[in-house]
Design a protein around this motif. Structure first.
Motif, PDB file in Angstrom:
ATOM      1  N   CYS A  85      59.805 -59.511 -25.148  1.00  0.00           N
ATOM      2  CA  CYS A  85      60.855 -60.537 -25.129  1.00  0.00           C
ATOM      3  C   CYS A  85      60.341 -61.821 -24.478  1.00  0.00           C
ATOM      4  O   CYS A  85      60.726 -62.925 -24.873  1.00  0.00           O
ATOM      5  N   VAL A  86      59.461 -61.691 -23.504  1.00  0.00           N
ATOM      6  CA  VAL A  86      58.924 -62.858 -22.796  1.00  0.00           C
ATOM      7  C   VAL A  86      58.012 -63.680 -23.706  1.00  0.00           C
ATOM      8  O   VAL A  86      58.041 -64.906 -23.669  1.00  0.00           O
ATOM      9  N   GLN A 111      62.153 -69.493 -24.857  1.00  0.00           N
ATOM     10  CA  GLN A 111      61.774 -69.083 -23.502  1.00  0.00           C
ATOM     11  C   GLN A 111      62.978 -68.691 -22.654  1.00  0.00           C
ATOM     12  O   GLN A 111      63.118 -69.105 -21.502  1.00  0.00           O
ATOM     13  N   VAL A 112      63.824 -67.884 -23.252  1.00  0.00           N
ATOM     14  CA  VAL A 112      65.003 -67.386 -22.545  1.00  0.00           C
ATOM     15  C   VAL A 112      64.608 -66.366 -21.479  1.00  0.00           C
ATOM     16  O   VAL A 112      65.230 -66.287 -20.431  1.00  0.00           O
ATOM     17  N   TYR A 113      63.536 -65.606 -21.747  1.00  0.00           N
ATOM     18  CA  TYR A 113      63.137 -64.519 -20.851  1.00  0.00           C
ATOM     19  C   TYR A 113      61.895 -64.901 -20.074  1.00  0.00           C
ATOM     20  O   TYR A 113      60.947 -65.428 -20.630  1.00  0.00           O
ATOM     21  N   GLY A 153      67.930 -63.586 -32.383  1.00  0.00           N
ATOM     22  CA  GLY A 153      67.963 -62.126 -32.339  1.00  0.00           C
ATOM     23  C   GLY A 153      66.604 -61.461 -32.243  1.00  0.00           C
ATOM     24  O   GLY A 153      66.517 -60.234 -32.267  1.00  0.00           O
ATOM     25  N   ALA A 154      65.539 -62.226 -32.148  1.00  0.00           N
ATOM     26  CA  ALA A 154      64.192 -61.643 -32.083  1.00  0.00           C
ATOM     27  C   ALA A 154      64.034 -60.729 -30.876  1.00  0.00           C
ATOM     28  O   ALA A 154      63.401 -59.674 -30.966  1.00  0.00           O
ATOM     29  N   CYS A 155      64.594 -61.094 -29.764  1.00  0.00           N
ATOM     30  CA  CYS A 155      64.466 -60.288 -28.543  1.00  0.00           C
ATOM     31  C   CYS A 155      65.040 -58.893 -28.748  1.00  0.00           C
ATOM     32  O   CYS A 155      64.420 -57.895 -28.386  1.00  0.00           O
ATOM     33  N   ASP A 210      65.298 -50.875 -26.757  1.00  0.00           N
ATOM     34  CA  ASP A 210      66.683 -51.235 -27.104  1.00  0.00           C
ATOM     35  C   ASP A 210      67.474 -51.531 -25.831  1.00  0.00           C
ATOM     36  O   ASP A 210      68.590 -51.067 -25.650  1.00  0.00           O
ATOM     37  N   ASN A 211      66.862 -52.326 -24.976  1.00  0.00           N
ATOM     38  CA  ASN A 211      67.408 -52.561 -23.646  1.00  0.00           C
ATOM     39  C   ASN A 211      68.100 -53.923 -23.513  1.00  0.00           C
ATOM     40  O   ASN A 211      68.530 -54.295 -22.434  1.00  0.00           O
ATOM     41  N   ILE A 212      68.171 -54.667 -24.608  1.00  0.00           N
ATOM     42  CA  ILE A 212      68.805 -55.985 -24.555  1.00  0.00           C
ATOM     43  C   ILE A 212      70.100 -55.939 -25.348  1.00  0.00           C
ATOM     44  O   ILE A 212      70.107 -55.604 -26.533  1.00  0.00           O
TER      45      ILE A 212
END
Length: 101
Positions: free
Chosen positions: A45-46, A52-54, A74-76, A83-85
């Motif tokens: 996700c980073v 650069q939300v994460y 929705g890529a993250c 499946d933690n987001i």
């Protein structure tokens, strides 16, 4: 390519054309922060989020989520191996606004 074609711009330039109406309610949450710390070594996700939300904060050993910058791609959520987001659409009237649709 014709002379009417749009000029080529990079991702940062495209992101600069977006506007946001920030909500005080987060539309992105991390389900279990210990999963990010103990199981997710690559933290895709980073690296994948174009806005650069994460950001992984090594000193605090936690993921910082700046949901106000989200472009709602929705890529993250798709790339999180655990499946933690939890990501849903912002409330009506809030979130990103695309200049060119």
């Amino acid at each position: 390519m014709t002379s009417d074609a749009l000029p080529k711009v990079n991702v940062d330039e495209k992101l600069g054309t977006l506007t946001y109406k920030a909500d005080h309610q987060a539309h992105i949450t991390i389900k279990d922060s210990s999963t990010c710390l103990n199981k997710c070594h690559d933290k895709p996700c980073v690296t994948v989020c174009p806005a650069q939300v994460y950001r992984w904060e090594d000193g605090q050993k936690k993921l910082i989520v700046s949901f106000e910058n989200c472009i709602e791609c929705g890529a993250c959520r798709m790339l999180c191996p655990f499946d933690n987001i939890d990501c849903h659409w912002p409330r009506g009237g809030f979130g990103v606004q695309y200049r060119y649709g």
